[in-house]
Write a protein that holds these residues in place. Structure first.
Motif, PDB file in Angstrom:
ATOM      1  N   PRO A  85       0.816  -1.229   0.000  1.00 41.27           N
ATOM      2  CA  PRO A  85       0.000   0.000   0.000  1.00 41.27           C
ATOM      3  C   PRO A  85       0.842   1.267   0.000  1.00 41.27           C
ATOM      4  O   PRO A  85       0.509   2.235  -0.698  1.00 41.27           O
ATOM      5  CB  PRO A  85      -0.824  -0.130   1.292  1.00 41.27           C
ATOM      6  CG  PRO A  85      -0.888  -1.599   1.564  1.00 41.27           C
ATOM      7  CD  PRO A  85       0.440  -2.129   1.125  1.00 41.27           C
ATOM      8  N   SER A  86       1.933   1.271   0.757  1.00 42.16           N
ATOM      9  CA  SER A  86       2.800   2.455   0.786  1.00 42.16           C
ATOM     10  C   SER A  86       3.417   2.703  -0.586  1.00 42.16           C
ATOM     11  O   SER A  86       3.503   3.848  -1.045  1.00 42.16           O
ATOM     12  CB  SER A  86       3.906   2.266   1.831  1.00 42.16           C
ATOM     13  OG  SER A  86       3.360   2.299   3.124  1.00 42.16           O
ATOM     14  N   LEU A  87       3.847   1.636  -1.257  1.00 41.55           N
ATOM     15  CA  LEU A  87       4.421   1.784  -2.594  1.00 41.55           C
ATOM     16  C   LEU A  87       3.382   2.323  -3.577  1.00 41.55           C
ATOM     17  O   LEU A  87       3.687   3.198  -4.400  1.00 41.55           O
ATOM     18  CB  LEU A  87       4.964   0.438  -3.072  1.00 41.55           C
ATOM     19  CG  LEU A  87       5.726   0.465  -4.402  1.00 41.55           C
ATOM     20  CD1 LEU A  87       6.966   1.342  -4.312  1.00 41.55           C
ATOM     21  CD2 LEU A  87       6.113  -0.951  -4.826  1.00 41.55           C
ATOM     22  N   LEU A  88       2.159   1.831  -3.493  1.00 40.49           N
ATOM     23  CA  LEU A  88       1.102   2.301  -4.394  1.00 40.49           C
ATOM     24  C   LEU A  88       0.766   3.770  -4.146  1.00 40.49           C
ATOM     25  O   LEU A  88       0.529   4.534  -5.091  1.00 40.49           O
ATOM     26  CB  LEU A  88      -0.147   1.435  -4.227  1.00 40.49           C
ATOM     27  CG  LEU A  88      -0.019  -0.025  -4.709  1.00 40.49           C
ATOM     28  CD1 LEU A  88      -1.293  -0.796  -4.409  1.00 40.49           C
ATOM     29  CD2 LEU A  88       0.302  -0.080  -6.204  1.00 40.49           C
ATOM     30  N   PHE A  89       0.756   4.185  -2.881  1.00 41.22           N
ATOM     31  CA  PHE A  89       0.477   5.592  -2.591  1.00 41.22           C
ATOM     32  C   PHE A  89       1.653   6.486  -2.959  1.00 41.22           C
ATOM     33  O   PHE A  89       1.462   7.661  -3.279  1.00 41.22           O
ATOM     34  CB  PHE A  89       0.072   5.774  -1.128  1.00 41.22           C
ATOM     35  CG  PHE A  89      -1.413   5.654  -0.911  1.00 41.22           C
ATOM     36  CD1 PHE A  89      -2.227   6.772  -0.915  1.00 41.22           C
ATOM     37  CD2 PHE A  89      -2.006   4.412  -0.745  1.00 41.22           C
ATOM     38  CE1 PHE A  89      -3.600   6.668  -0.743  1.00 41.22           C
ATOM     39  CE2 PHE A  89      -3.378   4.282  -0.576  1.00 41.22           C
ATOM     40  CZ  PHE A  89      -4.179   5.414  -0.574  1.00 41.22           C
ATOM     41  N   THR A  90       2.864   5.938  -2.919  1.00 41.35           N
ATOM     42  CA  THR A  90       4.015   6.694  -3.420  1.00 41.35           C
ATOM     43  C   THR A  90       3.895   6.882  -4.926  1.00 41.35           C
ATOM     44  O   THR A  90       4.203   7.957  -5.462  1.00 41.35           O
ATOM     45  CB  THR A  90       5.327   5.981  -3.070  1.00 41.35           C
ATOM     46  OG1 THR A  90       5.457   5.937  -1.647  1.00 41.35           O
ATOM     47  CG2 THR A  90       6.533   6.714  -3.656  1.00 41.35           C
ATOM     48  N   LEU A  91       3.427   5.853  -5.616  1.00 41.31           N
ATOM     49  CA  LEU A  91       3.170   5.967  -7.057  1.00 41.31           C
ATOM     50  C   LEU A  91       2.092   7.022  -7.319  1.00 41.31           C
ATOM     51  O   LEU A  91       2.242   7.867  -8.210  1.00 41.31           O
ATOM     52  CB  LEU A  91       2.744   4.612  -7.621  1.00 41.31           C
ATOM     53  CG  LEU A  91       2.366   4.583  -9.110  1.00 41.31           C
ATOM     54  CD1 LEU A  91       3.543   4.996  -9.983  1.00 41.31           C
ATOM     55  CD2 LEU A  91       1.858   3.187  -9.497  1.00 41.31           C
ATOM     56  N   LEU A  92       1.004   6.972  -6.536  1.00 49.29           N
ATOM     57  CA  LEU A  92      -0.036   7.990  -6.662  1.00 49.29           C
ATOM     58  C   LEU A  92       0.541   9.377  -6.393  1.00 49.29           C
ATOM     59  O   LEU A  92       0.209  10.348  -7.101  1.00 49.29           O
ATOM     60  CB  LEU A  92      -1.171   7.698  -5.671  1.00 49.29           C
ATOM     61  CG  LEU A  92      -2.287   8.756  -5.595  1.00 49.29           C
ATOM     62  CD1 LEU A  92      -3.059   8.812  -6.914  1.00 49.29           C
ATOM     63  CD2 LEU A  92      -3.232   8.458  -4.431  1.00 49.29           C
ATOM     64  N   GLY A  93       1.413   9.476  -5.409  1.00 49.22           N
ATOM     65  CA  GLY A  93       2.039  10.754  -5.087  1.00 49.22           C
ATOM     66  C   GLY A  93       2.878  11.272  -6.242  1.00 49.22           C
ATOM     67  O   GLY A  93       2.827  12.464  -6.570  1.00 49.22           O
ATOM     68  N   SER A 121      14.039  11.599  -3.311  1.00 50.23           N
ATOM     69  CA  SER A 121      14.330  12.229  -2.018  1.00 50.23           C
ATOM     70  C   SER A 121      14.551  11.131  -0.990  1.00 50.23           C
ATOM     71  O   SER A 121      13.773  10.168  -0.921  1.00 50.23           O
ATOM     72  CB  SER A 121      13.171  13.132  -1.593  1.00 50.23           C
ATOM     73  OG  SER A 121      12.979  14.157  -2.532  1.00 50.23           O
ATOM     74  N   GLN A 122      15.574  11.249  -0.194  1.00 57.57           N
ATOM     75  CA  GLN A 122      15.966  10.149   0.692  1.00 57.57           C
ATOM     76  C   GLN A 122      14.852   9.733   1.638  1.00 57.57           C
ATOM     77  O   GLN A 122      14.647   8.549   1.898  1.00 57.57           O
ATOM     78  CB  GLN A 122      17.223  10.524   1.481  1.00 57.57           C
ATOM     79  CG  GLN A 122      17.786   9.412   2.341  1.00 57.57           C
ATOM     80  CD  GLN A 122      18.150   8.164   1.550  1.00 57.57           C
ATOM     81  OE1 GLN A 122      18.489   8.233   0.377  1.00 57.57           O
ATOM     82  NE2 GLN A 122      18.059   7.010   2.194  1.00 57.57           N
ATOM     83  N   THR A 123      14.094  10.679   2.151  1.00 55.91           N
ATOM     84  CA  THR A 123      13.038  10.330   3.096  1.00 55.91           C
ATOM     85  C   THR A 123      11.911   9.536   2.446  1.00 55.91           C
ATOM     86  O   THR A 123      11.243   8.728   3.102  1.00 55.91           O
ATOM     87  CB  THR A 123      12.475  11.597   3.784  1.00 55.91           C
ATOM     88  OG1 THR A 123      11.629  11.203   4.859  1.00 55.91           O
ATOM     89  CG2 THR A 123      11.705  12.485   2.809  1.00 55.91           C
ATOM     90  N   ILE A 124      11.690   9.712   1.139  1.00 51.97           N
ATOM     91  CA  ILE A 124      10.666   8.944   0.432  1.00 51.97           C
ATOM     92  C   ILE A 124      11.137   7.516   0.216  1.00 51.97           C
ATOM     93  O   ILE A 124      10.356   6.560   0.342  1.00 51.97           O
ATOM     94  CB  ILE A 124      10.287   9.620  -0.902  1.00 51.97           C
ATOM     95  CG1 ILE A 124       9.792  11.051  -0.643  1.00 51.97           C
ATOM     96  CG2 ILE A 124       9.218   8.817  -1.636  1.00 51.97           C
ATOM     97  CD1 ILE A 124       8.578  11.144   0.270  1.00 51.97           C
ATOM     98  N   PHE A 125      12.417   7.327  -0.104  1.00 50.30           N
ATOM     99  CA  PHE A 125      12.962   5.971  -0.154  1.00 50.30           C
ATOM    100  C   PHE A 125      12.774   5.279   1.200  1.00 50.30           C
ATOM    101  O   PHE A 125      12.319   4.130   1.271  1.00 50.30           O
ATOM    102  CB  PHE A 125      14.455   6.008  -0.496  1.00 50.30           C
ATOM    103  CG  PHE A 125      14.764   6.091  -1.962  1.00 50.30           C
ATOM    104  CD1 PHE A 125      14.346   5.102  -2.835  1.00 50.30           C
ATOM    105  CD2 PHE A 125      15.494   7.153  -2.471  1.00 50.30           C
ATOM    106  CE1 PHE A 125      14.639   5.165  -4.191  1.00 50.30           C
ATOM    107  CE2 PHE A 125      15.790   7.233  -3.827  1.00 50.30           C
ATOM    108  CZ  PHE A 125      15.366   6.231  -4.698  1.00 50.30           C
TER     109      PHE A 125
END
Length: 546
Positions: A85-93, A121-125
């Motif tokens: 879910p976090s990866l999918l919302f990062t994609l949405l972001g 950005s390092q914090t997103i990784f």
């Protein structure tokens, strides 16, 4: 190679890095804790009662835990399923960042650079392997801003409905924090564009109704578990208590905490952002804060109004900045492209030199991490990945030599791909093995120990033990140990607790001892193999008999 094609390759390399992060073992404390809380929802099919260990959980809303539990149902109880879910919302972001930047500046190049900055950005990784609520919150918040900005420009009902849904998901993930960012960004832009009057449209009522419908499941869940006190908490008290550190330990009273934390959270783009911001503020002062062509306030007001308010909070943590990274990415991409269009090559070349220096520092540092911090052997795949990334960086330097602004983006992106691929494939997996719960869960499987006989000693915990044994380990007290007549295994993570059990009169007939380290608190003594033993603690799985 055309710029568009180059961007596609960069997206592909970034995607591979994120995929490599899916399979890292879980990290104590928060990430593993929230994975276990989601596991409990999955195992019990109880989506209303959140529990942290044996205690009711009155803190963050349910959305992140619900999404993780649904992912477990679809893909199984694995660490990568927890991260989906976090990866999918990062994609949405990233999609939202792309289209919001395009709508703001009418340039596809700025849109691509914005998305690339956000994704690297390092914090997103970090948010996609040390998974908490932040990735879902970030994706939902920037999606809401994008759709509501579209509504400002078009007054389309679809946009305000989608924006309200994004706003509702943001609220359902971390309370009022996400909606606060959206409010500051959108209201500031409406004032700047002189479009405040659209608030008095009937469509605003539609948006409000959709928002209330979207947050209803979470509000109802609070009511089911905690009654009216729960509803009051999520609608008001949560944000107030975090701001004042009520019922929490104050973490930092430094009013500039978030401003200097951005240096590493927004790495490697932070210096670019700060320099560009100073230039744009100077320009605004010169124009007495009147509207300037091609300059918007949505990103600046959204970020820095929020930071100003948050700086007075008594409870500050670095990842609280994550929902602001999308807006900072758009702002920074605009600075880079603007310097290119105005042929300010000197600025671009200075930041390129900074990138080269960073690469010269990072490559040896990663080599040390790969070959000297742990055992001096890296698997063949890691070596190939590192060499391949170095080749890519060299290719980027050579290929785009006549386009300094593109070179700056390419080198920065590939540098972050290099860094995080190496960390994901080798360093984190090795580091996280020092968590006792992971080691003991493997031993439990190897020795075929019945997990139903395993207990957690009172006051102790191991979220990774719970997750990798796929069970919420019950606690046991000294008195219960003394009265036990069953074959019992007990997890003990502190020497003083082990001593108490030994002195209680029970017979210990087996003891499995492993090294343990709080991996979220790295220090140089641990990193150096010759001094590591001094920082390691012992955790045990003991078998008792009365």
């Amino acid at each position: 190679m055309k710029t568009e094609s180059l961007f596609k390759y960069l997206y592909a390399f970034i995607a591979l890095t994120y995929i490599s992060g899916l399979f890292i073992p879980l990290m104590e404390n928060d990430s593993a804790q929230q994975a276990v809380m989601s596991m409990r929802v999955y195992l019990t099919d109880n989506f209303f009662d959140l529990q942290r260990g044996n205690e009711p959980y009155l803190d963050k809303p349910h959305m992140h835990f619900w999404l993780a539990a649904l992912s477990y149902k679809l893909f199984g109880l694995t660490e990568w399923a927890y991260r989906i879910p976090s990866l999918l919302f990062t994609l949405l972001g990233s999609i939202s960042v792309f289209f919001l930047a395009r709508d703001l500046y009418k340039k596809y190049t700025i849109a691509h650079i914005s998305a690339l900055i956000f994704l690297t950005s390092q914090t997103i990784f970090l948010a996609n392997h040390d998974v908490r609520t932040d990735a879902v919150l970030t994706g939902a918040t920037i999606f809401a801003i994008w759709q509501l900005f579209r509504y400002i420009n078009t007054q389309k009902t679809t946009s305000i409905i989608l924006g309200a849904i994004g706003l509702g998901i943001s609220f359902s993930t971390k309370g009022l924090y996400g909606p606060m960012i959206v409010f500051f960004a959108i209201i500031s832009q409406m004032i700047f564009m002189k479009k405040v009057k659209i608030l008095w449209s009937y469509k605003t009522i539609i948006g409000l109704i959709v928002f209330l419908i979207t947050i209803t499941p979470v509000v109802y869940a609070y009511y089911v578990q905690f009654g009216e006190q729960g509803v009051e908490f999520i609608l008001w008290k949560q944000s107030f208590e975090r701001a004042t550190a009520t019922n929490l330990i104050p973490t930092n009273t430094d009013y500039f905490f978030f401003f200097h934390s951005l240096l590493w959270l927004f790495f490697p783009w932070s210096l670019l952002m700060y320099y560009g911001l100073l230039k744009i503020l100077k320009k605004w002062i010169q124009h007495k804060f009147r509207p300037i062509k091609l300059i918007e306030v949505l990103t600046i007001a959204g970020v820095f109004t929020t930071l100003f308010v948050m700086s007075f909070s008594q409870f500050k943590l670095p990842h609280h900045i994550n929902p602001l990274i999308p807006l900072l990415s758009i702002l920074t991409a605009h600075f880079i492209f603007n310097w290119h269009e105005k042929e300010k090559q000197t600025i671009l070349k200075v930041f390129l030199i900074i990138d080269y220096v960073l690469i010269l520092i990072l490559i040896p540092a990663i080599i040390v991490l790969l070959f000297f911090v742990f055992e001096p052997k890296a698997n063949f795949g890691v070596i190939l990945a590192v060499l391949f990334t170095i080749i890519l960086i060299g290719f980027g330097i050579i290929h785009v030599k006549n386009n300094p602004y593109i070179k700056l983006v390419v080198i920065s992106v590939l540098m972050m791909v290099f860094l995080n691929t190496a960390l994901n494939l080798y360093f984190y997996p090795k580091l996280l093995q020092y968590q006792a719960g992971i080691q003991l869960s493997r031993i439990i499987t190897e020795k075929n120990i019945d997990t139903e006989k395993i207990f957690m000693f009172d006051e102790g915990y191991s979220w990774t033990l719970d997750f990798y044994t796929q069970r919420n380990t019950p606690e046991i007290s000294i008195k219960e140990i003394q009265n036990s007549t069953k074959d019992t295994w007990i997890f003990v993570d502190k020497n003083e607790h082990f001593k108490r059990i030994k002195e209680s009169g029970v017979q210990i007939i087996d003891s499995i001892k492993v090294d343990h380290f709080r991996v979220s608190k790295l220090n140089m003594k641990f990193m150096r193999p010759e001094s590591r033993a001094s920082k390691l603690k012992k955790a045990r799985l003991i078998r008792i008999k009365n």
